[in-house]
Design an enzyme around this catalytic site. Sequence first.
Site, PDB file in Angstrom:
ATOM      1  N   SER A 115     123.268  88.020  61.859  1.00 46.22           N
ATOM      2  CA  SER A 115     122.142  87.806  60.969  1.00 46.22           C
ATOM      3  C   SER A 115     121.039  87.039  61.671  1.00 46.22           C
ATOM      4  CB  SER A 115     122.598  87.102  59.691  1.00 46.22           C
ATOM      5  OG  SER A 115     122.319  85.730  59.761  1.00 46.22           O
ATOM      6  N   LYS A 116     119.858  87.524  61.426  1.00 48.84           N
ATOM      7  CA  LYS A 116     118.672  86.916  62.027  1.00 48.84           C
ATOM      8  C   LYS A 116     118.553  85.457  61.581  1.00 48.84           C
ATOM      9  CE  LYS A 116     114.627  87.124  64.082  1.00 48.84           C
ATOM     10  NZ  LYS A 116     114.618  87.121  65.537  1.00 48.84           N
ATOM     11  N   ARG A 117     118.900  85.252  60.305  1.00 51.08           N
ATOM     12  CA  ARG A 117     118.760  83.904  59.753  1.00 51.08           C
ATOM     13  C   ARG A 117     119.669  82.900  60.451  1.00 51.08           C
ATOM     14  NH1 ARG A 117     120.301  84.266  54.276  1.00 51.08           N
ATOM     15  NH2 ARG A 117     120.032  86.490  54.500  1.00 51.08           N
TER      16      ARG A 117
END
Length: 494
Positions: free
Chosen positions: A261-263
Amino acid sequence: MPMDPSYFADMEAKIPRGKVRTRFAPSPTGYMHVGNLRTALYTWLIARNQGGTFILRIEDTDQGRLVEGATDVIYRTMAECGLTHDEGPDVGGPVAPYIQSQRRDTYGKYAQALVEKGCAYYCFCEKAESQEEDFQRREDPCRSLSAEEVQARLDAGTPYVIRQKIPLEGSTTFHDAIFGDITVENSTLDDQILLKSDGLPTYNFANVIDDHLMGITHVVRGSEYLSSAPKYDLLYQSFGWDVPTYVHCSPVMRDQHNKMSKRRGDPSYEDLKAQGYLTEAILNYVALLGWSPRGERAEQEVFSLQELAEVFDTGGISKSPAIFDIEKLTHFNALYLRAMTPEAFHAAAEPYIRKTATNPDLDTRAIAGLLQARCEKLTEIPEKVDFFDALPEYGLELFTNKKSKTNSEVSRAMLEAAIPALEALPAWDQDSIHDCLIALAEQLAVKNATLMWPVRIAAAGRTVTPGGAVEICRILGREETLRRLRLGLEKLTV
Ligand code: GLU
């Protein structure tokens, strides 16, 4: 008012048939995460393997999530990766437009057609999107409104959505190329929204309409869509359309339990590029995240895009999630760096060399030659070559090395002998420097390393260098080499 059947007949007539047609359908989110890149790659590979057509479609119906410049990232990534599309927003094609927000009228017409068939209904209940999950669809009073009641509300301008009318009983079975046949009870499916109150379709509706109208034969996407697939199947059935081949791919994970996940800071394609990974290595590694070659090529690890297009088959896609392993990618990257021609490597490495080795007299080709077998990522280069510009501060202890049998005293004697020998060299090239130092070691009756070690330390000011004493001296040039060796000698003398 019943729909004009000729509209639908015209749309059907436009659908290209007879060839494999696949599409990559990203939502413009501003970056291409690894899972997305893999979907794009597999989709492209199926088309190319089958001599088919690859289509780029932009899915921008979720207007709340639009990100400025996000489609540029998609175009740029696809172009850099060589995932060329035959039809798409920028190149056009027989079933344009290829941007969903420009197809708004089409979805509205097909939604109405479904209402007329009794497979969808207008819903006037006012609900925040967050309430959607808890809403008991079966109890939706709008499911059974009469045509007159609906018309009256429409005439009054009451806002509405259009929902899919899922049969209350029975089950739906669909087939996926990876997961096989899957059957679900219709009672577990929700009357999902097809058309939103802003007149735009949901993804769940738009993907079916577009995949059909664009003649898509293979739908490749993440397995998070598996649970919606029965609802899509029911939509295809309602329209009487053929269902495309589904290829749902398991997720790319950061570890056993979590998706990338980018987050959480997992890298996107652009991040990986910025970290010094080559596009070819990224593609090669990503291809193997969840797919493996079979038959004769089962053991092969390194594949060009062209080779992948020759051997790719959906039968090699795994049901299990794949774990993204940056070390493995680094391994691929090193293989690709080593396999480059010296010219190509120099072209790729030069900007990185120039970040710290800025002296215009330095021969970047020679420096690249030292680096090619010694770096795994291009971003390692600047710190490896900064000593060419300026001799770092270093301590006398560097001159002591057990293996080379050197200490300060030995090193001083070596430099004392090396300086005049190098000063006297008629030519400053690789062979001359090499032969001179080897002859000198022999003359001094020491191991080559005993002489080379202090020369390299004095020339580079550090123990780890790309290349040995000879290469470094040759690149530094006679004057700078001698200046540094004299400095070393001075250090050792006080
Ligand atoms: N727009 C969807 C996504 O980005 C595409 C899913 C599909 O390929 O059908 O996840």
